[in-house]
Design a protein around this motif. Structure first.
Motif, PDB file in Angstrom:
ATOM      1  N   UNK A   1      40.936  48.807  45.328  1.00 21.09           N
ATOM      2  CA  UNK A   1      41.301  49.994  44.337  1.00 21.09           C
ATOM      3  C   UNK A   1      40.384  49.877  43.262  1.00 21.09           C
ATOM      4  N   UNK A   2      40.576  48.798  42.898  1.00 20.05           N
ATOM      5  CA  UNK A   2      39.754  48.341  41.077  1.00 20.05           C
ATOM      6  C   UNK A   2      38.374  47.634  41.603  1.00 20.05           C
ATOM      7  N   UNK A   3      37.449  48.747  41.766  1.00 21.09           N
ATOM      8  CA  UNK A   3      35.545  47.999  42.237  1.00 21.09           C
ATOM      9  C   UNK A   3      35.007  48.970  41.241  1.00 21.09           C
ATOM     10  N   UNK A   4      33.794  48.064  40.788  1.00 22.37           N
ATOM     11  CA  UNK A   4      32.528  48.464  39.969  1.00 22.37           C
ATOM     12  C   UNK A   4      33.163  48.821  38.694  1.00 22.37           C
ATOM     13  N   UNK A   5      32.156  49.705  38.087  1.00 24.97           N
ATOM     14  CA  UNK A   5      32.346  50.786  37.054  1.00 24.97           C
ATOM     15  C   UNK A   5      33.321  50.823  36.766  1.00 24.97           C
ATOM     16  N   UNK A   6      34.776  50.665  37.206  1.00 26.75           N
ATOM     17  CA  UNK A   6      36.496  51.440  37.370  1.00 26.75           C
ATOM     18  C   UNK A   6      36.685  50.309  37.123  1.00 26.75           C
ATOM     19  N   UNK A   7      36.390  48.752  37.498  1.00 22.47           N
ATOM     20  CA  UNK A   7      37.094  47.878  36.948  1.00 22.47           C
ATOM     21  C   UNK A   7      36.895  47.430  35.629  1.00 22.47           C
ATOM     22  N   UNK A   8      35.126  47.928  35.322  1.00 22.95           N
ATOM     23  CA  UNK A   8      34.418  47.232  33.939  1.00 22.95           C
ATOM     24  C   UNK A   8      35.168  47.764  33.396  1.00 22.95           C
ATOM     25  N   UNK A  10      38.632  48.964  32.841  1.00 21.45           N
ATOM     26  CA  UNK A  10      39.672  48.264  33.067  1.00 21.45           C
ATOM     27  C   UNK A  10      39.835  47.239  32.344  1.00 21.45           C
ATOM     28  N   UNK A  11      38.742  46.618  32.399  1.00 24.56           N
ATOM     29  CA  UNK A  11      38.327  44.694  31.818  1.00 24.56           C
ATOM     30  C   UNK A  11      38.600  45.493  30.222  1.00 24.56           C
ATOM     31  N   UNK A  12      37.566  46.031  30.317  1.00 27.26           N
ATOM     32  CA  UNK A  12      36.947  46.529  28.887  1.00 27.26           C
ATOM     33  C   UNK A  12      38.481  47.245  28.443  1.00 27.26           C
ATOM     34  N   UNK A  13      38.756  47.752  28.654  1.00 30.90           N
ATOM     35  CA  UNK A  13      40.638  48.047  27.457  1.00 30.90           C
ATOM     36  C   UNK A  13      41.343  47.267  27.853  1.00 30.90           C
ATOM     37  N   UNK A  14      41.525  46.532  28.207  1.00 31.21           N
ATOM     38  CA  UNK A  14      42.261  45.444  28.585  1.00 31.21           C
ATOM     39  C   UNK A  14      41.549  43.944  27.386  1.00 31.21           C
ATOM     40  N   UNK A  15      41.272  43.829  27.773  1.00 30.71           N
ATOM     41  CA  UNK A  15      40.746  43.380  26.266  1.00 30.71           C
ATOM     42  C   UNK A  15      40.308  43.554  25.361  1.00 30.71           C
ATOM     43  N   UNK A  16      40.258  44.567  25.079  1.00 35.80           N
ATOM     44  CA  UNK A  16      40.661  45.293  23.597  1.00 35.80           C
ATOM     45  C   UNK A  16      41.634  45.684  23.144  1.00 35.80           C
ATOM     46  N   UNK A  17      42.715  45.659  24.049  1.00 34.30           N
ATOM     47  CA  UNK A  17      44.000  45.736  23.246  1.00 34.30           C
ATOM     48  C   UNK A  17      44.502  45.398  22.282  1.00 34.30           C
ATOM     49  N   UNK A  18      44.171  44.188  22.403  1.00 35.28           N
ATOM     50  CA  UNK A  18      45.213  43.201  20.986  1.00 35.28           C
ATOM     51  C   UNK A  18      43.930  44.039  19.878  1.00 35.28           C
ATOM     52  N   UNK A  19      43.680  44.330  19.795  1.00 35.61           N
ATOM     53  CA  UNK A  19      42.689  44.674  18.807  1.00 35.61           C
ATOM     54  C   UNK A  19      42.600  46.311  17.977  1.00 35.61           C
ATOM     55  N   UNK A 152      46.800  46.557  47.604  1.00 37.06           N
ATOM     56  CA  UNK A 152      46.988  47.053  46.186  1.00 37.06           C
ATOM     57  C   UNK A 152      48.364  46.276  45.585  1.00 37.06           C
ATOM     58  N   UNK A 153      48.712  45.578  45.709  1.00 30.97           N
ATOM     59  CA  UNK A 153      49.512  44.754  45.325  1.00 30.97           C
ATOM     60  C   UNK A 153      48.560  43.225  45.069  1.00 30.97           C
ATOM     61  N   UNK A 154      47.398  43.341  45.903  1.00 30.08           N
ATOM     62  CA  UNK A 154      47.626  42.189  45.827  1.00 30.08           C
ATOM     63  C   UNK A 154      45.257  42.333  44.437  1.00 30.08           C
ATOM     64  N   UNK A 155      45.237  43.478  44.501  1.00 30.23           N
ATOM     65  CA  UNK A 155      44.574  44.321  43.501  1.00 30.23           C
ATOM     66  C   UNK A 155      45.247  43.654  42.148  1.00 30.23           C
ATOM     67  N   UNK A 156      46.272  43.887  41.949  1.00 31.94           N
ATOM     68  CA  UNK A 156      47.325  43.384  40.792  1.00 31.94           C
ATOM     69  C   UNK A 156      47.119  42.344  39.834  1.00 31.94           C
ATOM     70  N   UNK A 157      47.722  41.600  41.551  1.00 30.01           N
ATOM     71  CA  UNK A 157      47.475  39.952  41.235  1.00 30.01           C
ATOM     72  C   UNK A 157      46.068  39.628  40.775  1.00 30.01           C
ATOM     73  N   UNK A 158      45.414  40.059  40.801  1.00 29.60           N
ATOM     74  CA  UNK A 158      43.583  39.690  40.616  1.00 29.60           C
ATOM     75  C   UNK A 158      43.566  39.485  39.203  1.00 29.60           C
ATOM     76  N   UNK A 159      44.678  41.284  38.738  1.00 29.62           N
ATOM     77  CA  UNK A 159      44.233  41.373  37.785  1.00 29.62           C
ATOM     78  C   UNK A 159      45.095  40.797  36.837  1.00 29.62           C
ATOM     79  N   UNK A 160      46.637  39.778  37.154  1.00 30.79           N
ATOM     80  CA  UNK A 160      47.024  39.393  35.844  1.00 30.79           C
ATOM     81  C   UNK A 160      46.123  38.174  35.123  1.00 30.79           C
ATOM     82  N   UNK A 161      45.712  37.342  35.875  1.00 32.39           N
ATOM     83  CA  UNK A 161      45.045  36.420  35.150  1.00 32.39           C
ATOM     84  C   UNK A 161      44.446  37.105  33.257  1.00 32.39           C
ATOM     85  N   UNK A 162      43.880  37.793  33.649  1.00 30.23           N
ATOM     86  CA  UNK A 162      43.324  38.242  32.540  1.00 30.23           C
ATOM     87  C   UNK A 162      44.245  39.216  31.812  1.00 30.23           C
TER      88      UNK A 162
END
Length: 390
Positions: A1-8, A10-19, A152-162
């Protein structure tokens, strides 16, 4: 569900969110798109997760979201089940026993709120708990989309630490902003009180003691502030309660100002600033939960520039810039005030940093405020009503 450019992305948006003010909403937009969800929300709640302080949501209109926060949040059948499961993970409402579909369809939550939004399935988790707050995250799907699968739930859990790291980053940034506000206020006003979680005054600067002694409308009883005006006392109590409790639905958590009205004089202002419980203790004389600055516009604090220049080995121009920085002025404002270019001011600040061995304006403010260079100059007293009418 989260892979490749889509994951990248998503993580970019996540770590930009606090700013960014809209950062968390952008993160939710991306996770909804990538996970095939109908809507998503993040709720910042109290420790027992039965009251919403604030939140972010996408794909639910404002009226539906307000109804959810005001009433249906405690009727959602997913949330009681979620509270019984270990935090830090996401769970599929269909697969993990949060609430079976028959019970969900019989609930008031579904029939009066979720049905018309076509919300049938969810994946949710308590992603973070800290300092009396619980943060929960929910993804929701329509009946036609089907439930969230195990993969899909496991994919969310892989994202949880981030997600937890990004939330921790936001907490640190919030703490730093509060520390900066504390330093800036400390640079402007010398009459400061520090209050603990019980509402007791645990520290008072010398100027604050003088104010308490001289002002008839404010006194200390059993280590707590007592105001002569009932409405002002209620306002102060409300601001302090909000500071200690981490906020509530009806009280701000960012502090506020309580005016103390004085006959034929300008009011004395009490500025309440909540302090993060993990704030750097070196910033404060004693540990505290809130700072109260007593601001009397009839008193003007001045810095002895000659003494400041002598103590820090600064030129007269540098001493003036250091003093203005310590009072919260920005380089552009200092340039306009002194009649020089911003480039000149920035060069002077750089020189001051080298001479004082500091690396930020906050550190310079702390240094200047720690030196015996303050002096108060009383201003002529003008009747408040006359000055406001003019």
């Amino acid at each position: 569900m989260f892979a490749g450019k889509g994951l990248d992305s998503l993580l970019d948006a996540l770590y930009y969110a606090p700013y960014d003010a809209s950062g968390w909403q952008e993160f939710l937009n991306r996770i909804v798109s990538l996970s095939g969800s109908r809507s998503a929300r993040i709720l910042v709640m109290n420790k027992s997760a039965d009251q919403v302080f604030n939140g972010v949501q996408v794909n639910t209109d404002a009226s539906a979201y307000q109804a959810f926060v005001d009433h249906y949040v405690n009727l959602c059948p997913w949330r009681p089940g979620l509270s019984t499961l270990p935090p830090g993970k996401f769970y599929s409402s269909f697969l993990d026993g949060i609430c079976d579909q028959k019970t969900f369809y019989r609930s008031e939550f579904f029939n009066d709120w979720a049905r018309h939004l076509d919300i049938h399935h969810g994946a949710s988790g308590t992603v973070w708990q800290h300092d009396g707050q619980t943060i929960q995250m929910f993804m929701q799907r329509t009946g036609g989309q089907g439930h969230f699968t195990r993969d899909e739930t496991n994919a969310f859990n892989a994202l949880a630490p981030h997600i937890r790291r990004a939330l921790r980053l936001e907490a640190i940034m919030h703490q730093r902003r509060q520390q900066q506000a504390f330093l800036e206020q400390q640079g402007r006003f010398s009459a400061m009180l520090l209050v603990n979680a019980a509402g007791e005054v645990v520290y008072a600067s010398e100027s604050a003691w003088h104010t308490l002694r001289d002002e008839p409308g404010i006194r200390m009883h059993a280590r707590k502030l007592r105001l002569q005006d009932k409405a002002s006392q209620e306002n102060l109590d409300r601001l302090l309660t909000a500071s200690f409790a981490g906020g509530s639905a009806h009280a701000p958590v960012t502090g506020g100002v309580v005016p103390l009205w004085r006959y034929a004089r300008t009011p004395l202002l009490m500025q309440v600033i909540p302090l993060h419980p993990d704030a750097d203790s070196t910033l404060m004389p004693v540990p505290a939960h809130a700072a109260i600055y007593l601001v009397d516009s009839e008193q003007e604090t001045q810095i002895d520039l000659d003494k400041l220049a002598s103590l820090l080995d600064l030129t007269a121009a540098e001493a003036r810039v250091a003093a203005l920085i310590s009072q919260g002025d920005k380089p552009a404002d200092i340039a306009a005030f002194c009649g020089v270019s911003v480039h000149t001011v920035r060069s002077q600040i750089k020189s001051i940093f080298l001479k004082t061995e500091v690396s930020s304006q906050a550190q310079l403010t702390k240094l200047v405020r720690a030196l015996p260079v303050q002096r108060q100059v009383p201003l002529p007293r003008t009747p408040f009503l006359l000055s406001s009418a003019g």
